[in-house]
Structures are given as C-alpha cells and as structure tokens.
Design a protein around this motif. Structure first.
Motif: not given
Length: 295
Positions: A94-96, A99-113
């Motif tokens: 997640d580039p938005l 923070s010093v911590d890296e965050y993961i985003a799960v794309p919508d298409y990944s969630v659906k599958i």
C-alpha cells in the motif's frame, strides 16, 4: 477481454498451477482471513500469521523457476511467500500509508477470487430460506411504506432471488454428481459407503431434509407473489420505482421531451416473481431418481 485489463499481472494464476500450489493456497487463505479480520494489514503481521499457520509446511516449499530459496528459516520462507504473492499480483504494497511499517493491500479482484476459493474449500451448507425471507422482508416493508426506498427493495429482491436460483442449481448439480457416482460403483460395499458417508451426510441431512421441513422456502411464496402481483398492476408505483432507479443510474433517463421507459422495472418484477422459488420440481425429481437407484 476485460478480465485481463483488470487482472494485469500475467503470472496471477500461475500460483494455482505451481508444484507449491497447495501451500500457496493456504497462504492465500491466511491473506483472506487477515483481510476479513483487519482493516489494515501490516506486512510483518502477515508474515507472523503465515509462520503460525504454515509452520509445518514451510519446509515443503520448492524453489520456483528463476527463483532462489536459500533461506531455510521460517521467517525467511514466510517473507519469500509474501514476495511471491506480491510478484504475482495477489497482494500489493500500500503506497498511500506513510509509516515506518509496510502495509499490504488486497486488490478487489483478489478478494473476490479468494472468497470463491475459500467457500469451495469450506463446503458450508447454503441457506436457502434466509434468501427468500430477506426477499419477503424487503418487499413487505416497501409495500407497507410505499416510500422512497421501494426501488431498493426491488433491487434487493432481484439480487436475492438471483442468488437463490444459483444456490438451487448448485444443489441440483450436486445431486446429479452423487447420482452418477453411485451408478459407477459395482461393489455393494462401495454403494453403501457412497450413500451413507457422502450423500446422506452432505446432501440429504444437511440440505435436502431442512429444505423440505424447517428451512422450507415455498412457505413465503404466496406472500411474495401477492405483493408482486399488486405492484405489477400499479402503474403509478412502477413509474415511481423507475424514476428512483434512473436517479441511481441503473436505468436510462427519458429522452428530451419523452417519458421514462418503465419496461425494465416490469421486467425485474416478472423476474423476481418467476425466481421465487424456482426449480423445485427438478430437485424433487432428482431426489426420486436417486432413491430408485438405491432400491
């Protein structure tokens, strides 16, 4: 095809054909559970969950073509898994988040599958009655109020009955599958095992019996059809629903100097009427065929 304009990573589905596919799928399910539990997913928390969940399988991972897997620690392999999921587009950094911590985003298409894969693996019994009751509840409330949310009630009823049709088709196909499997058995012992260990437990006890008794869907049919019949002959209400759906962008607006086309609204009403509840004759017939095959 629009699909690959949305899923742009050409290696997205490669995980499911990899020699490591079972471990990858388990890792993806960890991602899915994280997504369901956490509003934001920290990369390190995901790594820790992968270690906790897949500890016994981490050392079964094999290096992929063009990939090195020289870190034999659990942490190293968990990070390698995360890199594989990132490289194939199942997850993204997640580039938005600043923070010093890296965050993961799960794309919508990944969630659906992932949702589909997770539901297949869980094999939970479907709830048919809740779909019909929700349809009735939405329509009856709208019928009582006749206010600004009649269109929402129709949209909900349309969606719910569509899901009901899909669920009943799935049940019918599952019954067909068990019926064909039974025909392939030659040994009496195998026939009995197929019936008592699989069909009786997974289909008859969990789905068919409730569908015929306490989870009976048809008991709401008369009340739903009564509401729909009243709506179908109420031109003023159909115009009101159509206007609401036009404002929501679901239907096209009237041309300049013209009138709103109410045909799509009537079509939705007819569809809900036909779909609630559908397909029972086929299901009862398939049940009778199965019983005959056991005699």
């Amino acid at each position: 095809m629009q699909l690959f304009k949305i899923i742009r990573n050409p290696h997205f589905f490669s995980l499911l054909a990899s020699p490591n596919r079972e471990i990858y799928v388990e890792a993806l399910f960890v991602v899915y559970r994280c997504y369901k539990q956490e509003f934001m997913i920290k990369k390190e928390e995901l790594v820790n969950m992968l270690i906790a969940t897949l500890e016994n399988r981490m050392f079964e991972l094999a290096a992929e073509e063009g990939e090195e897997l020289d870190d034999y620690s659990l942490s190293g392999r968990a990070h390698w898994l995360v890199r594989r999921l990132l490289a194939t587009g199942w997850i993204e950094l997640d580039p938005l988040v600043h923070s010093v911590d890296e965050y993961i985003a799960v794309p919508d298409y990944s969630v659906k599958i992932l949702q589909v894969l997770y539901e297949i693996s869980e094999d939970r019994p479907k709830e048919y009655n809740s779909l019909v009751y929700s349809t009735y509840s939405n329509l009856s409330k709208a019928q009582e109020e006749r206010g600004d949310y009649v269109a929402e009630a129709l949209m909900a009823a349309y969606s719910l009955t569509d899901r009901l049709v899909d669920s009943l088709k799935s049940l019918l196909n599952n019954m067909r599958s068990y019926y064909l499997t039974l025909q392939e058995q030659e040994e009496v012992r195998e026939v009995l095992r197929e019936h008592f260990d699989r069909y009786q437990v997974l289909i008859s006890d969990k789905i068919y019996h409730p569908l015929k008794t306490f989870d009976s869907v048809p008991r709401f049919r008369t009340r739903i059809l009564s509401i729909l019949r009243q709506w179908l002959v109420d031109g003023e209400l159909i115009e009101k629903i159509t206007a609401q759906l036009v404002r929501k962008g679901r239907f096209a607006d009237a041309p300049p100097g013209g009138t709103i086309n109410t045909t799509p609204t009537s079509t939705w009403l007819f569809t809900v009427r036909e779909n609630c509840p559908p397909g029972y004759g086929w299901i009862w017939m398939r049940r009778r065929e199965y019983i005959k095959s056991m005699l």
